[in-house]
Design a protein around this motif. Structure first.
Motif, PDB file in Angstrom:
ATOM      1  N   ILE A  40      47.730 -14.455  24.434  1.00  0.00           N
ATOM      2  CA  ILE A  40      47.924 -13.006  24.570  1.00  0.00           C
ATOM      3  C   ILE A  40      49.397 -12.647  24.393  1.00  0.00           C
ATOM      4  CG2 ILE A  40      47.796 -11.089  26.214  1.00  0.00           C
ATOM      5  CD1 ILE A  40      45.176 -12.472  27.247  1.00  0.00           C
ATOM      6  N   PHE A  58      43.145  -5.565  31.722  1.00  0.00           N
ATOM      7  CA  PHE A  58      42.265  -6.706  31.479  1.00  0.00           C
ATOM      8  C   PHE A  58      42.739  -8.018  32.105  1.00  0.00           C
ATOM      9  CE2 PHE A  58      41.843  -3.894  27.754  1.00  0.00           C
ATOM     10  CZ  PHE A  58      40.504  -3.568  27.880  1.00  0.00           C
ATOM     11  N   ASN A 129      35.666 -15.682  28.935  1.00  0.00           N
ATOM     12  CA  ASN A 129      36.695 -14.670  28.714  1.00  0.00           C
ATOM     13  C   ASN A 129      37.307 -14.947  27.351  1.00  0.00           C
ATOM     14  OD1 ASN A 129      37.235 -13.489  31.582  1.00  0.00           O
ATOM     15  ND2 ASN A 129      37.064 -15.688  31.864  1.00  0.00           N
ATOM     16  N   SER A 131      39.906 -13.070  24.015  1.00  0.00           N
ATOM     17  CA  SER A 131      40.674 -11.953  23.466  1.00  0.00           C
ATOM     18  C   SER A 131      41.182 -12.341  22.080  1.00  0.00           C
ATOM     19  CB  SER A 131      41.848 -11.589  24.378  1.00  0.00           C
ATOM     20  OG  SER A 131      42.798 -12.631  24.395  1.00  0.00           O
ATOM     21  N   SER A 146      44.411  -5.154  19.922  1.00  0.00           N
ATOM     22  CA  SER A 146      43.630  -6.305  20.372  1.00  0.00           C
ATOM     23  C   SER A 146      42.251  -5.867  20.828  1.00  0.00           C
ATOM     24  CB  SER A 146      44.338  -7.030  21.525  1.00  0.00           C
ATOM     25  OG  SER A 146      44.258  -6.295  22.725  1.00  0.00           O
ATOM     26  N   TRP A 147      41.350  -6.829  20.880  1.00  0.00           N
ATOM     27  CA  TRP A 147      40.032  -6.651  21.482  1.00  0.00           C
ATOM     28  C   TRP A 147      39.956  -7.615  22.652  1.00  0.00           C
ATOM     29  CZ3 TRP A 147      36.289  -3.339  21.819  1.00  0.00           C
ATOM     30  CH2 TRP A 147      35.092  -3.720  22.416  1.00  0.00           C
ATOM     31  N   GLN A 148      39.528  -7.124  23.800  1.00  0.00           N
ATOM     32  CA  GLN A 148      39.475  -7.905  25.026  1.00  0.00           C
ATOM     33  C   GLN A 148      38.035  -7.970  25.531  1.00  0.00           C
ATOM     34  OE1 GLN A 148      42.441  -9.233  26.317  1.00  0.00           O
ATOM     35  NE2 GLN A 148      43.377  -8.367  24.483  1.00  0.00           N
ATOM     36  N   ASP A 149      37.584  -9.149  25.903  1.00  0.00           N
ATOM     37  CA  ASP A 149      36.249  -9.319  26.468  1.00  0.00           C
ATOM     38  C   ASP A 149      36.330 -10.263  27.665  1.00  0.00           C
ATOM     39  OD1 ASP A 149      33.563  -9.446  27.037  1.00  0.00           O
ATOM     40  OD2 ASP A 149      32.963 -10.244  25.098  1.00  0.00           O
ATOM     41  N   LYS A 155      34.845  -4.423  28.774  1.00  0.00           N
ATOM     42  CA  LYS A 155      35.248  -4.837  27.441  1.00  0.00           C
ATOM     43  C   LYS A 155      36.099  -3.705  26.890  1.00  0.00           C
ATOM     44  CE  LYS A 155      30.926  -7.201  26.245  1.00  0.00           C
ATOM     45  NZ  LYS A 155      30.595  -7.569  27.562  1.00  0.00           N
TER      46      LYS A 155
END
Length: 187
Positions: A40, A58, A129, A131, A146-149, A155
């Motif tokens: 990250i 997140f 988890n 990203s 970014s995409w975060q999960d 999300k």
């Protein structure tokens, strides 16, 4: 305790590890920043500061630091590196993070104006988890997304820009997440 840095005074709250590095990469054991955190940090606009929109919305990949980690980081292959670590299950139920076994990894690319990172981790008995994000330095400003999960219902994404202005850098960053169908923003 080299696994988690614990002493009677909890002296090593940040890092306590041993590492061996060379042309083969780096092998380490102990307490240090997680591979997910570094993945990250590759694109995060504030340098993972405490006021980071991404971090506050997140988190930095489930946990910033891992106790009892054993890991490996590859050498740099033209800007591409990867790290993998396993966190050993704790025999001490009193650990601050309730340590359970965990796998944690990243793939990072840094070359020219582009930096990108993918992070993934999975704690035993919990959801995964992950990203994925990237930043591009335009010279006058850097843009990132970014995409975060993370584990759970949340999300979402981040998007922002950062521009140096003399002795300061101005950053605008927004993180949007869904939690049980409800959207929340952090700016």
């Amino acid at each position: 305790n080299i696994a988690n840095g614990a002493t009677d005074a909890n002296t090593w709250q940040r890092a306590a590890f041993a590492a061996l590095s060379g042309g083969f990469g780096e092998v380490y054991a102990g307490r240090r920043l997680s591979p997910s955190f570094y993945g990250i940090a590759a694109y995060e606009l504030t340098g993972t500061a405490n006021y980071s929109a991404l971090g506050n919305q997140f988190g930095f990949g489930q946990s910033t630091r891992n106790n009892a980690a054993v890991g490996y980081t590859t050498p740099n292959f033209g800007g591409l590196t990867a790290s993998i670590a396993t966190v050993l299950e704790s025999n001490d139920a009193s650990t601050a993070d309730g340590l359970q076994s965990k796998y944690d990894m990243n793939v990072i690319y840094k070359g020219g104006p582009i930096s990108a990172g993918f992070s993934y981790n999975k704690v035993k008995g919990a959801e995964k988890n992950w990203s994925l994000g990237a930043a591009y330095n335009l010279g006058v400003a850097t843009v990132a997304a970014s995409w975060q999960d993370p584990a759970g219902d949340r999300k979402g994404f981040t998007i922002g820009a950062s521009a140096p202005m003399g002795p300061v850098t101005l950053t605008f960053d927004i993180a949007r997440a869904t939690a049980g169908g409800k959207e929340t923003d952090y700016v």
